[in-house]
Write a protein that holds these residues in place. Structure first.
Motif, PDB file in Angstrom:
ATOM      1  N   THR A   1       0.845  -1.199   0.000  1.00 20.22           N
ATOM      2  CA  THR A   1       0.000   0.000   0.000  1.00 20.22           C
ATOM      3  C   THR A   1       0.874   1.240   0.000  1.00 20.22           C
ATOM      4  O   THR A   1       2.062   1.196   0.347  1.00 20.22           O
ATOM      5  N   LEU A   2       0.275   2.357  -0.357  1.00 19.34           N
ATOM      6  CA  LEU A   2       0.922   3.661  -0.317  1.00 19.34           C
ATOM      7  C   LEU A   2       0.690   4.296   1.056  1.00 19.34           C
ATOM      8  O   LEU A   2      -0.254   3.932   1.769  1.00 19.34           O
ATOM      9  N   PRO A   3       1.513   5.244   1.452  1.00 22.86           N
ATOM     10  CA  PRO A   3       1.316   5.876   2.772  1.00 22.86           C
ATOM     11  C   PRO A   3      -0.069   6.458   2.984  1.00 22.86           C
ATOM     12  O   PRO A   3      -0.592   6.381   4.100  1.00 22.86           O
ATOM     13  N   PRO A   4      -0.760   7.047   1.949  1.00 30.55           N
ATOM     14  CA  PRO A   4      -2.128   7.545   2.212  1.00 30.55           C
ATOM     15  C   PRO A   4      -3.142   6.442   2.464  1.00 30.55           C
ATOM     16  O   PRO A   4      -4.288   6.729   2.843  1.00 30.55           O
ATOM     17  N   GLY A   5      -2.781   5.173   2.263  1.00 35.98           N
ATOM     18  CA  GLY A   5      -3.696   4.066   2.537  1.00 35.98           C
ATOM     19  C   GLY A   5      -4.295   3.435   1.301  1.00 35.98           C
ATOM     20  O   GLY A   5      -5.227   2.630   1.428  1.00 35.98           O
ATOM     21  N   PHE A   6      -3.758   3.754   0.105  1.00 36.75           N
ATOM     22  CA  PHE A   6      -4.280   3.178  -1.127  1.00 36.75           C
ATOM     23  C   PHE A   6      -3.492   1.931  -1.505  1.00 36.75           C
ATOM     24  O   PHE A   6      -2.309   1.814  -1.207  1.00 36.75           O
ATOM     25  N   LEU A   7      -4.182   1.014  -2.198  1.00 32.80           N
ATOM     26  CA  LEU A   7      -3.557  -0.236  -2.610  1.00 32.80           C
ATOM     27  C   LEU A   7      -2.691  -0.007  -3.839  1.00 32.80           C
ATOM     28  O   LEU A   7      -3.066   0.721  -4.764  1.00 32.80           O
ATOM     29  N   LEU A   8      -1.521  -0.639  -3.836  1.00 34.79           N
ATOM     30  CA  LEU A   8      -0.657  -0.620  -5.005  1.00 34.79           C
ATOM     31  C   LEU A   8      -0.543  -1.994  -5.641  1.00 34.79           C
ATOM     32  O   LEU A   8      -0.609  -2.132  -6.868  1.00 34.79           O
ATOM     33  N   LYS A   9      -0.419  -3.051  -4.824  1.00 33.32           N
ATOM     34  CA  LYS A   9      -0.220  -4.394  -5.370  1.00 33.32           C
ATOM     35  C   LYS A   9      -0.676  -5.426  -4.363  1.00 33.32           C
ATOM     36  O   LYS A   9      -0.383  -5.326  -3.173  1.00 33.32           O
ATOM     37  N   CYS A  10      -1.400  -6.430  -4.881  1.00 33.12           N
ATOM     38  CA  CYS A  10      -1.768  -7.600  -4.090  1.00 33.12           C
ATOM     39  C   CYS A  10      -1.350  -8.816  -4.903  1.00 33.12           C
ATOM     40  O   CYS A  10      -1.860  -9.041  -6.000  1.00 33.12           O
ATOM     41  N   THR A  11      -0.436  -9.576  -4.362  1.00 33.61           N
ATOM     42  CA  THR A  11       0.113 -10.707  -5.107  1.00 33.61           C
ATOM     43  C   THR A  11      -0.843 -11.896  -5.068  1.00 33.61           C
ATOM     44  O   THR A  11      -1.811 -11.927  -4.300  1.00 33.61           O
ATOM     45  N   ASP A  12      -0.534 -12.855  -5.904  1.00 32.38           N
ATOM     46  CA  ASP A  12      -1.273 -14.111  -5.888  1.00 32.38           C
ATOM     47  C   ASP A  12      -0.835 -14.928  -4.679  1.00 32.38           C
ATOM     48  O   ASP A  12       0.124 -14.584  -3.984  1.00 32.38           O
ATOM     49  N   ALA A  13      -1.518 -16.017  -4.401  1.00 30.76           N
ATOM     50  CA  ALA A  13      -1.170 -16.873  -3.262  1.00 30.76           C
ATOM     51  C   ALA A  13       0.036 -17.747  -3.621  1.00 30.76           C
ATOM     52  O   ALA A  13       0.064 -18.366  -4.683  1.00 30.76           O
ATOM     53  N   PHE A  14       0.997 -17.778  -2.721  1.00 32.22           N
ATOM     54  CA  PHE A  14       2.194 -18.598  -2.869  1.00 32.22           C
ATOM     55  C   PHE A  14       2.230 -19.648  -1.758  1.00 32.22           C
ATOM     56  O   PHE A  14       1.552 -19.494  -0.725  1.00 32.22           O
ATOM     57  N   PRO A  15       2.969 -20.736  -1.942  1.00 33.63           N
ATOM     58  CA  PRO A  15       3.096 -21.724  -0.857  1.00 33.63           C
ATOM     59  C   PRO A  15       3.661 -21.103   0.409  1.00 33.63           C
ATOM     60  O   PRO A  15       4.466 -20.160   0.360  1.00 33.63           O
ATOM     61  N   GLY A  16       3.258 -21.645   1.542  1.00 37.91           N
ATOM     62  CA  GLY A  16       3.667 -21.059   2.814  1.00 37.91           C
ATOM     63  C   GLY A  16       5.153 -21.147   3.100  1.00 37.91           C
ATOM     64  O   GLY A  16       5.677 -20.397   3.931  1.00 37.91           O
ATOM     65  N   SER A  17       5.901 -22.017   2.429  1.00 39.19           N
ATOM     66  CA  SER A  17       7.338 -22.156   2.684  1.00 39.19           C
ATOM     67  C   SER A  17       8.175 -21.116   1.959  1.00 39.19           C
ATOM     68  O   SER A  17       9.371 -20.992   2.215  1.00 39.19           O
ATOM     69  N   ILE A  18       7.606 -20.332   1.046  1.00 42.94           N
ATOM     70  CA  ILE A  18       8.378 -19.351   0.298  1.00 42.94           C
ATOM     71  C   ILE A  18       8.687 -18.159   1.180  1.00 42.94           C
ATOM     72  O   ILE A  18       7.949 -17.821   2.118  1.00 42.94           O
ATOM     73  N   SER A  19       9.773 -17.483   0.900  1.00 40.66           N
ATOM     74  CA  SER A  19      10.184 -16.326   1.700  1.00 40.66           C
ATOM     75  C   SER A  19       9.546 -15.058   1.157  1.00 40.66           C
ATOM     76  O   SER A  19       9.105 -14.996   0.007  1.00 40.66           O
ATOM     77  N   ASP A  20       9.538 -14.036   2.018  1.00 36.79           N
ATOM     78  CA  ASP A  20       8.974 -12.754   1.597  1.00 36.79           C
ATOM     79  C   ASP A  20       9.796 -12.121   0.491  1.00 36.79           C
ATOM     80  O   ASP A  20       9.250 -11.441  -0.393  1.00 36.79           O
ATOM     81  N   ALA A  21      11.107 -12.308   0.539  1.00 30.62           N
ATOM     82  CA  ALA A  21      11.971 -11.722  -0.494  1.00 30.62           C
ATOM     83  C   ALA A  21      11.682 -12.332  -1.866  1.00 30.62           C
ATOM     84  O   ALA A  21      11.660 -11.618  -2.881  1.00 30.62           O
ATOM     85  N   ASP A  22      11.424 -13.640  -1.913  1.00 27.03           N
ATOM     86  CA  ASP A  22      11.121 -14.276  -3.199  1.00 27.03           C
ATOM     87  C   ASP A  22       9.798 -13.763  -3.767  1.00 27.03           C
ATOM     88  O   ASP A  22       9.674 -13.525  -4.980  1.00 27.03           O
ATOM     89  N   ILE A  23       8.809 -13.599  -2.905  1.00 27.43           N
ATOM     90  CA  ILE A  23       7.528 -13.075  -3.390  1.00 27.43           C
ATOM     91  C   ILE A  23       7.693 -11.659  -3.912  1.00 27.43           C
ATOM     92  O   ILE A  23       7.153 -11.287  -4.969  1.00 27.43           O
ATOM     93  N   THR A  24       8.452 -10.843  -3.177  1.00 23.39           N
ATOM     94  CA  THR A  24       8.665  -9.455  -3.607  1.00 23.39           C
ATOM     95  C   THR A  24       9.388  -9.398  -4.942  1.00 23.39           C
ATOM     96  O   THR A  24       9.036  -8.598  -5.827  1.00 23.39           O
ATOM     97  N   GLU A  25      10.384 -10.245  -5.105  1.00 28.07           N
ATOM     98  CA  GLU A  25      11.135 -10.244  -6.354  1.00 28.07           C
ATOM     99  C   GLU A  25      10.263 -10.721  -7.526  1.00 28.07           C
ATOM    100  O   GLU A  25      10.338 -10.172  -8.639  1.00 28.07           O
ATOM    101  N   GLN A  26       9.414 -11.726  -7.304  1.00 27.24           N
ATOM    102  CA  GLN A  26       8.566 -12.230  -8.384  1.00 27.24           C
ATOM    103  C   GLN A  26       7.424 -11.273  -8.725  1.00 27.24           C
ATOM    104  O   GLN A  26       6.974 -11.217  -9.875  1.00 27.24           O
ATOM    105  N   SER A  27       6.969 -10.498  -7.762  1.00 26.72           N
ATOM    106  CA  SER A  27       5.863  -9.575  -8.024  1.00 26.72           C
ATOM    107  C   SER A  27       6.302  -8.325  -8.770  1.00 26.72           C
ATOM    108  O   SER A  27       5.456  -7.624  -9.341  1.00 26.72           O
ATOM    109  N   CYS A  28       7.632  -7.989  -8.751  1.00 31.21           N
ATOM    110  CA  CYS A  28       8.171  -6.813  -9.447  1.00 31.21           C
ATOM    111  C   CYS A  28       7.525  -5.527  -8.964  1.00 31.21           C
ATOM    112  O   CYS A  28       7.401  -4.538  -9.716  1.00 31.21           O
TER     113      CYS A  28
END
Length: 508
Positions: free
Chosen positions: A376-403
Motif C-alpha cells: 500500500t501507499l502511505p495515504p492508505g491506497f492499494l498498489l499491489k496484491c500478489t497471488d497466493a504462494f506456498p507457505g514455505s516461500i520467503s517474503d523476499a522471493d515473493i517481492t522479487e517475483q511480483s516486481c
C-alpha cells in the motif's frame, strides 16, 4: 358369342302392388329422403321394410297417373286391377294367403272410398227454411245476491292487496340484505386483496434476489459486506464486461434466457458466500438452485473479478505522494516513504500428498498455508496484491517475483515489518529499506525503542487494511486444498473492493 348386360330389376315398394320392370306403361320414382314426406309415403306403401335409398314406387299410386313434383304425395293405396287379379288367381288356386290379401284390398278400397273428401262442398237446397234461433232466457239476479258477490270480490281484492304488500315488504327486506351482503363482500374482497398484497410482499422479501433485497439495504450490507450504493457502483463498473464471464462445465454460447439467476443476484450470491463462508448447499437452498449451479457461479465470478481487478494499473502519478503524504509520516521523519508492505498467511487443509504438504508448510504458522503479500501507499491506497504462494516461500522471493519495487522511484524508502527481509533487493533497485531494528543484545536502547514505536505506529494502517479484507470470513477459514487456485483470486478481489469502495485506511 352372345353378351349379357346386367340390368336393375326393380319392383314397386308397395305391399299391395305387383308392378315391376316387366310391366309396361308404368313410370317409377325414387322414394323421398325428407322424413315428413316419408310419413305420407308409409301410409300408401303399407310396408315396414322399406329401403328409402334403393326402393321405388310406381306411377299407379297417383290418381293423375304420374308424380307432378317431388313434394306430391301418392293418394292410391291399391288399384282395382290388383284386386281383380287377386280374385282371379284365388279362383284358379285358392289359398289362405290369397284370401288374406283379398280381404285386405277390399278393406283398403272401401276405406279409401269412405274417406274420400269432396273437392267442392255440397250446397244446401234453396227451399230449406232457416231454423229459428231460440231465445235465451235471461237469469234474474236479486240485488242481495249481487251485493254478496261484490262483498266477496272486495274481500278477495283486500286479501290479495295484503298479500301483495307483504310480498313487497319481503322483497324490500331481501334487497336490504342483498345490499348488506354486497357491502360485506366488497369489504372482504378489499381485505383479501390487502392480505394478498402483504403476502406477496412478504414472499418477495423472503426470496433471494436483487429486486427483493434492494428494499432492505441493511440485509444487503449484512449479507455482502457492501452497502446498496457500493454494490450498485461495483456492478456498474463490471457491467460492460459481464459477457466475458466463463462458467466452468457450461456451454459458452449465449444462454441468458436459460439463467435461473440474474447477474446482480449472482454477484450478491458470490459476496454472501465469501462474507459468511457459507457452504454451497446453503446458498443453493436460499436461491432455489442446485449446488453444482452455485459452484459454477462461484468459480466463474471469482476468476472474472480477479481478472478485471488485476488489469487495473494502480501505479501513482508523479507528484501524487508528495501532495498526499500524511502529516504523521512527515512529523516522524519518514516523509520519503513510498511503499509499505506486509505479508499474510491463510491456512490450507493438509493434503494426502506429502510433497504438497512440505511445500505449503509454514514454520511461522506451523501449518500448511498460502502466503500473500500486500503493498500500500502511505495515504492508505492499494498498489499491489500478489497471488497466493506456498507457505514455505520467503517474503523476499515473493517481492522479487511480483516486481512491485520496479514501480517505486529510486531513492525512496520501502517500509516493512521486522521479519520482512528485502534489504538486499531494495539496494539492488536503488531503494532504502526501513524496518524495525533487530534485537542483537539483551535489550533495545532508547533510539531503537523510539524507532520501533514510530514504525509500528505507521505500519498499523496496512494491518488495518488486511483486517478489512478479512472481514469476508472465507479468508479467515481453513481453505480446502482442492481449490488452492482460487485463494489468491479471492484475496485480490476483496483487496481491490476495499481500495475502490471503502474509505481509505490510511491516516487523515
Amino acid at each position: 358369342m352372345a353378351t349379357y348386360t346386367k340390368t336393375w330389376h326393380w319392383n314397386c315398394a308397395s305391399s299391395l302392388c305387383t308392378n315391376n320392370y316387366r310391366t309396361k306403361g308404368i313410370t317409377y320414382y325414387t322414394l323421398p329422403s325428407d322424413p315428413e314426406l316419408q310419413k305420407g309415403y308409409r301410409k300408401v306403401l303399407m310396408n315396414e321394410n322399406i329401403n328409402w335409398r334403393k326402393h321405388v314406387i310406381c306411377s299407379a299410386h297417383w290418381s293423375s297417373g304420374k308424380r307432378e313434383n317431388k313434394n306430391q304425395l301418392p293418394d292410391i293405396i291399391c288399384t282395382k286391377e290388383y284386386a281383380a287379379n287377386l280374385e282371379k288367381e284365388y279362383s284358379q288356386k285358392p289359398s289362405r294367403e290369397l284370401k288374406r290379401k283379398i280381404d285386405c284390398t277390399k278393406t283398403v278400397l272401401t276405406s279409401s272410398n269412405a274417406n274420400t273428401v269432396r273437392s267442392t262442398p255440397r250446397k244446401p237446397p234453396k227451399d230449406r227454411s232457416e231454423t229459428p234461433v231460440p231465445r235465451v232466457k235471461k237469469r234474474r239476479v236479486s240485488a242481495a245476491n249481487v251485493e254478496k258477490e261484490n262483498q266477496k270480490l272486495k274481500s278477495q281484492v283486500e286479501s290479495l292487496t295484503r298479500e301483495l304488500n307483504g310480498k313487497k315488504a319481503l322483497i324490500e327486506d331481501l334487497q336490504q340484505q342483498l345490499s348488506k351482503t354486497q357491502t360485506e363482500l366488497e369489504k372482504n374482497a378489499a381485505n383479501n386483496s390487502q392480505q394478498l398484497n402483504a403476502m406477496k410482499k412478504a414472499l418477495e422479501g423472503q426470496t433471494f434476489s436483487y429486486e427483493a433485497l434492494m428494499r432492505y439495504p441493511d440485509r444487503i450490507y449484512y449479507m455482502t459486506g457492501l452497502t446498496l450504493s457500493e454494490l450498485d457502483c461495483l456492478y456498474e463498473c463490471l457491467e460492460p464486461f459481464l459477457h466475458t464471464i466463463v462458467y466452468p462445465d457450461c456451454n459458452n454460447d449465449d444462454s441468458s434466457h436459460l439463467r435461473k439467476l440474474d447477474t446482480k443476484t449472482e454477484l450478491i450470491s458470490f459476496l454472501t458466500i465469501c462474507r459468511h463462508a457459507l457452504d454451497l448447499g446453503v446458498i443453493a437452498w436460499m436461491t432455489g438452485s442446485s449446488i453444482s449451479t452455485m459452484s459454477r457461479i462461484f468459480v466463474g465470478w471469482c476468476v472474472f473479478l480477479s481478472t478485471i481487478f488485476e488489469s487495473i494499473d494502480l501505479t501513482p502519478l508523479p507528484g501524487f505522494l508528495n501532495d498526499y503524504m500524511p502529516k504523521c509520516f512527515m512529523e516522524s521523519g519518514y516523509g520519503d516513504t513510498a511503499l509499505i508492505g506486509d505479508a499474510t498467511e491463510i491456512w490450507i487443509c493438509q493434503s494426502e500428498n506429502f510433497d504438497i504438504n512440505n511445500i505449503t508448510f509454514s514454520n511461522y504458522k506451523n501449518h500448511t498455508t498460502g502466503k500473500i503479500c500486500l503493498w500500500t501507499l502511505p495515504p492508505g491506497f492499494l498498489l499491489k496484491c500478489t497471488d497466493a504462494f506456498p507457505g514455505s516461500i520467503s517474503d523476499a522471493d515473493i517481492t522479487e517475483q511480483s516486481c512491485v519495487l520496479d514501480t517505486v522511484t529510486k531513492g525512496k524508502t520501502v517500509m516493512t515489518d521486522k521479519g520482512f527481509n528485502i534489504t538486499d533487493i531494495c539496494h539492488e533497485k536503488g531503494l532504502l529499506h526501513n524496518r524495525p531494528p533487530m534485537k542483537f543484545s539483551h535489550q533495545f536502547d532508547e533510539t531503537e525503542v523510539v524507532k520501533n514505536f514510530d514504525i509500528a505506529t505507521l505500519r498499523i494502517y496496512i494491518e488495518n487494511y488486511i483486517g478489512r479484507i478479512r472481514d469476508w470470513q472465507i479468508l479467515s477459514k481453513t481453505w480446502p486444498s482442492s481449490r488452492i487456485d482460487l485463494l489468491g483470486c479471492c484475496f485480490q478481489i476483496f483487496a481491490h473492493i476495499v481500495n475502490m469502495l471503502k474509505k481509505p485506511v490510511g491516516p487523515k
